[in-house]
Design a protein around this motif. Structure first.
Motif, PDB file in Angstrom:
ATOM      1  N   ASP A  32      58.003  88.851  24.987  1.00 44.95           N
ATOM      2  CA  ASP A  32      59.349  89.306  24.587  1.00 44.95           C
ATOM      3  C   ASP A  32      59.834  88.609  23.315  1.00 44.95           C
ATOM      4  OD1 ASP A  32      59.553  90.922  26.746  1.00 44.95           O
ATOM      5  OD2 ASP A  32      60.824  89.594  27.941  1.00 44.95           O
ATOM      6  N   GLY A  33      59.080  87.622  22.840  1.00 42.72           N
ATOM      7  CA  GLY A  33      59.460  86.930  21.609  1.00 42.72           C
ATOM      8  C   GLY A  33      60.298  85.677  21.831  1.00 42.72           C
ATOM      9  N   ALA A  34      60.410  85.224  23.082  1.00 46.91           N
ATOM     10  CA  ALA A  34      61.208  84.019  23.356  1.00 46.91           C
ATOM     11  C   ALA A  34      60.522  82.781  22.768  1.00 46.91           C
ATOM     12  CB  ALA A  34      61.393  83.847  24.855  1.00 46.91           C
ATOM     13  N   ASN A  35      61.330  81.741  22.469  1.00 48.75           N
ATOM     14  CA  ASN A  35      60.730  80.522  21.912  1.00 48.75           C
ATOM     15  C   ASN A  35      60.126  79.659  23.030  1.00 48.75           C
ATOM     16  OD1 ASN A  35      62.751  78.998  23.110  1.00 48.75           O
ATOM     17  ND2 ASN A  35      64.061  79.075  21.295  1.00 48.75           N
ATOM     18  N   ARG A  36      59.509  78.559  22.642  1.00 44.57           N
ATOM     19  CA  ARG A  36      58.773  77.742  23.622  1.00 44.57           C
ATOM     20  C   ARG A  36      59.690  77.181  24.710  1.00 44.57           C
ATOM     21  NH1 ARG A  36      55.846  73.247  20.557  1.00 44.57           N
ATOM     22  NH2 ARG A  36      55.170  72.671  22.643  1.00 44.57           N
ATOM     23  N   GLU A  37      60.873  76.678  24.321  1.00 43.85           N
ATOM     24  CA  GLU A  37      61.802  76.108  25.317  1.00 43.85           C
ATOM     25  C   GLU A  37      62.194  77.154  26.356  1.00 43.85           C
ATOM     26  OE1 GLU A  37      62.231  75.247  22.177  1.00 43.85           O
ATOM     27  OE2 GLU A  37      62.380  73.056  22.154  1.00 43.85           O
ATOM     28  N   LEU A  90      53.304  89.990  36.191  1.00 47.92           N
ATOM     29  CA  LEU A  90      53.591  90.651  34.915  1.00 47.92           C
ATOM     30  C   LEU A  90      54.308  91.974  35.175  1.00 47.92           C
ATOM     31  CD1 LEU A  90      50.214  89.950  33.097  1.00 47.92           C
ATOM     32  CD2 LEU A  90      52.447  89.077  32.401  1.00 47.92           C
ATOM     33  N   ALA A  91      53.888  92.677  36.229  1.00 48.79           N
ATOM     34  CA  ALA A  91      54.518  93.975  36.548  1.00 48.79           C
ATOM     35  C   ALA A  91      56.001  93.791  36.854  1.00 48.79           C
ATOM     36  CB  ALA A  91      53.802  94.620  37.729  1.00 48.79           C
ATOM     37  N   ARG A  92      56.350  92.695  37.536  1.00 43.46           N
ATOM     38  CA  ARG A  92      57.769  92.439  37.838  1.00 43.46           C
ATOM     39  C   ARG A  92      58.566  92.217  36.565  1.00 43.46           C
ATOM     40  NH1 ARG A  92      56.098  88.412  41.597  1.00 43.46           N
ATOM     41  NH2 ARG A  92      55.401  89.482  43.449  1.00 43.46           N
ATOM     42  N   PHE A  93      57.887  91.779  35.516  1.00 43.70           N
ATOM     43  CA  PHE A  93      58.559  91.571  34.233  1.00 43.70           C
ATOM     44  C   PHE A  93      58.402  92.784  33.312  1.00 43.70           C
ATOM     45  CE2 PHE A  93      58.018  87.280  35.808  1.00 43.70           C
ATOM     46  CZ  PHE A  93      59.236  86.714  35.524  1.00 43.70           C
ATOM     47  N   GLY A  94      57.917  93.882  33.882  1.00 40.88           N
ATOM     48  CA  GLY A  94      57.844  95.133  33.119  1.00 40.88           C
ATOM     49  C   GLY A  94      56.591  95.280  32.273  1.00 40.88           C
ATOM     50  N   LEU A  95      55.587  94.403  32.476  1.00 44.23           N
ATOM     51  CA  LEU A  95      54.356  94.520  31.689  1.00 44.23           C
ATOM     52  C   LEU A  95      53.248  95.153  32.523  1.00 44.23           C
ATOM     53  CD1 LEU A  95      54.094  91.175  29.681  1.00 44.23           C
ATOM     54  CD2 LEU A  95      55.049  93.353  28.985  1.00 44.23           C
ATOM     55  N   MET A 145      52.382  81.200  35.127  1.00 45.13           N
ATOM     56  CA  MET A 145      51.650  81.663  33.938  1.00 45.13           C
ATOM     57  C   MET A 145      52.100  83.059  33.514  1.00 45.13           C
ATOM     58  SD  MET A 145      47.566  82.022  33.643  1.00 45.13           S
ATOM     59  CE  MET A 145      46.729  82.955  32.387  1.00 45.13           C
ATOM     60  N   ALA A 146      52.213  83.964  34.488  1.00 42.74           N
ATOM     61  CA  ALA A 146      52.595  85.344  34.160  1.00 42.74           C
ATOM     62  C   ALA A 146      54.004  85.393  33.571  1.00 42.74           C
ATOM     63  CB  ALA A 146      52.508  86.213  35.405  1.00 42.74           C
ATOM     64  N   ALA A 147      54.918  84.637  34.172  1.00 45.24           N
ATOM     65  CA  ALA A 147      56.298  84.652  33.673  1.00 45.24           C
ATOM     66  C   ALA A 147      56.345  84.077  32.260  1.00 45.24           C
ATOM     67  CB  ALA A 147      57.193  83.839  34.611  1.00 45.24           C
TER      68      ALA A 147
END
Ligand SMILES: Nc1ncnc2c1ncn2[C@@H]1O[C@H](COP(=O)(O)OP(=O)(O)O)[C@@H](O)[C@H]1O
Ligand SMILES: O=c1[nH]cc([C@@H]2O[C@H](COP(=O)(O)O)[C@@H](O)[C@H]2O)c(=O)[nH]1
Length: 297
Positions: free
Chosen positions: A272-277, A50-55, A263-265
């Motif tokens: 970030d609000g991305a859709n399921r796909e 999560l940290a790598r993704f800024g969370l 899971m984290a990604a």
């Protein structure tokens, strides 16, 4: 004031001791290789990705007041995690996990998460005493929960009012502990992240594809299930439908932690609000990059 965290990670934070050899290994092999110690445990692996993704993750776990524990807390803080609510035990040692990986994958592993188990509900104090939430004012937001906790504590969490408003993302710690997650199979707020084998253990059935397994979990009452299957397809199933995608083909150099990275990604993408796909796609790419030895972003 900066936010203290974006997500709570509940479960094991320990030292991983991993031995790797570039040759085919089997029981009794005694070969040259590399042995490393790095922060691990499912909750920690999720927090690191999560940290790598800024969370920013806040950790709810048990860590000893021993030297290994001090070093682990320092490592967590250097990685940008909030350790304010970690239960530091005077008498329990810091937990450890040990794995041996050969060119043919994971040979064997032992998880010693006894201190986390012994600490029990003490690790959840901040969610009950009003610091982060309470039964009357439950915590709202993402909670990543790992199946290293005892079945008894997991059963309590599944019905606890303190968890009633959280977006619960639940993962087993290993196939051996998969059945501890049964209380979340029939839960109206939980999303399950499992591999094919773990899906089979939860449903007491053998599955041959992620799609079949994801459907099997929904049939058993799951609200949402994400099923991975190594280099094969992964599926995201909800009552709205099942989405299945295939990860990019990569050369595998490490396998420990692939599912946690996925899971984290996936959570980061949905945050970030991305859709399921798109979220499934991003999670598959991040985990494939991870197993190929790269750093997922
Ligand atoms: N051989 C592989 N090739 C490409 N991606 C892989 C491979 N193995 C794992 N992955 C990536 O990691 C994800 C999780 O892997 P998996 O082995 O199912 O999880 P776990 O670590 O929980 O057993 C996969 O969905 C995929 O994105
Ligand atoms: O019972 C457990 N097994 C494994 C882990 C953690 O999971 C990772 C390995 O899991 P996998 O092989 O599924 O990627 C390691 O970091 C290890 O610390 C854990 O917390 N508890």
């Amino acid at each position: 004031m900066s936010k203290s965290h974006d997500i709570l990670c509940i479960g094991s934070v320990l030292w991983d001791v991993i031995g790797r050899a570039p040759v085919h290994m089997r029981q009794g092999s005694d070969v040259a290789g590399r042995i490393t110690r790095l922060p691990g445990g499912v909750a920690m692996n999720i927090a690191m990705t999560l940290a790598r993704f800024g969370l920013k993750a806040s950790l709810l776990t048990a860590i000893g007041r021993d030297t290994q524990g001090d070093e682990l807390i320092q490592a967590c803080e250097e990685l940008g995690m909030d350790t304010t609510h970690v239960y530091r035990s005077e008498d329990l040692p810091t937990d450890r996990y040990m794995a041996v990986e050969g060119a043919n994958g994971l040979i064997a592993a032992i998880a010693d998460a006894h201190s986390l188990e012994a600490a029990g509900s003490k690790i959840l104090r901040a969610l009950n005493d009003g610091t982060l939430g309470s039964d009357d004012a439950p915590y709202e937001g993402f909670i990543a929960l790992d199946g290293n906790l005892t079945q008894r504590l997991l059963e309590k969490i599944a019905v606890s009012p303190a968890f009633a408003k959280a977006d619960l993302r639940v993962a087993p710690a290993s196939p051996g502990k998969a059945e501890r997650l049964l209380p979340f199979l029939v839960h109206d707020r939980a999303t399950l992240y499992v591999n094919l084998e773990e899906a089979g253990l939860l449903c007491q059935k053998e599955f041959t594809s992620s799609e079949e397994a994801a459907k099997g979990l929904l049939d058993r009452g799951a609200r949402r299930a994400l099923v991975t299957d190594g280099g094969n397809s992964a599926s995201d199933a909800t009552p709205d439908g099942i989405i299945t995608q295939i990860p990019p083909s990569v050369m595998v150099t490490r396998v420990t932690g692939a599912g946690d990275t996925f899971m984290a990604a996936h959570i980061a993408s949905e945050n970030d609000g991305a859709n399921r796909e798109d979220s499934l796609n991003r999670a598959l790419r991040a985990a494939a990059t991870y197993v190929s030895g790269g750093s997922p972003k």
